[in-house]
Scaffold this active site. Structure first.
Site, mmCIF file in Angstrom:
data_model
loop_
_atom_site.group_PDB
_atom_site.id
_atom_site.type_symbol
_atom_site.label_atom_id
_atom_site.label_comp_id
_atom_site.label_asym_id
_atom_site.label_seq_id
_atom_site.Cartn_x
_atom_site.Cartn_y
_atom_site.Cartn_z
ATOM 1 N N SER A 63 0.829 -1.201 0.000
ATOM 2 C CA SER A 63 0.000 0.000 0.000
ATOM 3 C C SER A 63 0.871 1.262 0.000
ATOM 4 O O SER A 63 1.675 1.456 -0.912
ATOM 5 C CB SER A 63 -0.971 -0.054 1.183
ATOM 6 O OG SER A 63 -2.029 0.858 1.023
ATOM 7 N N ASP B 228 -10.053 -6.116 -3.734
ATOM 8 C CA ASP B 228 -9.534 -4.928 -3.049
ATOM 9 C C ASP B 228 -10.362 -3.712 -3.436
ATOM 10 O O ASP B 228 -10.461 -3.360 -4.612
ATOM 11 C CB ASP B 228 -8.074 -4.725 -3.450
ATOM 12 C CG ASP B 228 -7.338 -3.726 -2.567
ATOM 13 O OD1 ASP B 228 -8.008 -2.932 -1.894
ATOM 14 O OD2 ASP B 228 -6.100 -3.758 -2.572
ATOM 15 N N HIS C 186 -7.281 -6.222 0.439
ATOM 16 C CA HIS C 186 -6.137 -5.312 0.464
ATOM 17 C C HIS C 186 -4.896 -5.899 1.138
ATOM 18 O O HIS C 186 -3.827 -5.277 1.089
ATOM 19 C CB HIS C 186 -6.540 -4.014 1.175
ATOM 20 C CG HIS C 186 -5.604 -2.875 0.945
ATOM 21 N ND1 HIS C 186 -5.334 -2.364 -0.313
ATOM 22 C CD2 HIS C 186 -4.869 -2.122 1.816
ATOM 23 C CE1 HIS C 186 -4.480 -1.359 -0.211
ATOM 24 N NE2 HIS C 186 -4.180 -1.186 1.064
#
Length: 255
Positions: free
Chosen positions: A80, A206, A234
């Site tokens: 991320s 996600d 995610h």
């Protein structure tokens, strides 16, 4: 900025970078496995966990802190926000980053007129506003979004919640600045300059980094290996850990 990290194992150097509001403990199960073959450095990003932010938190400030902490070539896995930091590091210091793995990351985290593969502007704005009023509640909602749709949603959310404060409570200012980084970062125009082995590991469920971002990256980086984990959201390194590690080991061994 001083950088806190823990190192385990022996072998080629491998740096793990976490996402917004989290800390390095989220990588622990993965790090322990990879440490069988690598010297794994599990980082708390500046402004997160045990790494204080001594000045304004920007993407370049994060890169500078990490680059100073690791003055030798390394391989990097970034999840991320950590993936954006890793990407910028590879772009700024190509001799230092031997390979790059992006996990549920994006060159651009917020939707734009020519970029639908990201969070809506309103979503990020809502997080920024609610952060000031109820930062604990905001982090809980963010964890829920990270797990939403995952086949192992409850387990993933529980793990993220358990790890959240293991290195202390986050600084509110750093959280707000981190959201600003997610809002403003746009590395799309630079991605074609990446000249190194790249692995993309994403989940097809996600909602924060839609799988379209992975497909776009695969198109921009034709030599990259792209893996989409079915049923993952995610955090595929938590929900699909065995498959994630198998693929990750194969990639790292080939660099």
């Amino acid at each position: 900025m001083s950088l806190y990290f823990e190192s385990l194992g022996q072998g080629p150097d491998l740096v793990l970078l976490h996402g917004w509001a989290m800390n390095g403990t989220v990588w622990q199960p993965v790090a322990e496995q990879l440490a069988e073959d690598y010297c794994v450095h599990v980082v708390d990003l500046p402004g997160h966990g045990k790494s204080p932010a001594s000045g304004p938190l920007t993407l370049d400030a994060m890169v500078a802190a990490i680059d100073a902490a690791f003055p030798w070539p390394v391989q990097v896995i970034g999840w991320s926000l950590g993936g954006a930091v890793a990407t910028r590091w590879a772009l700024q210091h190509p001799a230092k980053v031997r390979s790059l793995t992006l996990v549920a990351s994006s060159p651009c985290f917020m939707q734009r007129s020519d970029w639908p593969h990201a969070m809506a502007t309103a979503t990020l704005a809502q997080f920024a506003a609610s952060l000031q009023a109820d930062w604990r509640g905001t982090l809980k909602r963010f964890i829920s979004l990270q797990a939403m749709g995952d086949a192992q949603a409850r387990a993933v959310a529980r793990t993220l919640a358990d790890d959240l404060f293991l290195h202390g409570e986050p600084a509110l200012g750093a959280l707000a600045e981190g959201l600003g980084i997610l809002r403003d970062t746009d590395l799309r125009a630079d991605m074609a300059r990446l000249d190194l082995p790249v692995l993309l590991q994403y989940g097809d469920r996600d909602t924060l980094t839609p799988v379209g971002a992975a497909h776009w990256l695969a198109g921009m980086l034709p030599l990259a290996q792209c893996v989409i984990h079915a049923g993952a959201a995610h955090a595929p390194f938590l929900s699909h850990r065995d498959d994630f590690l198998t693929i990750q080991r194969q990639f790292l061994a080939g660099v």
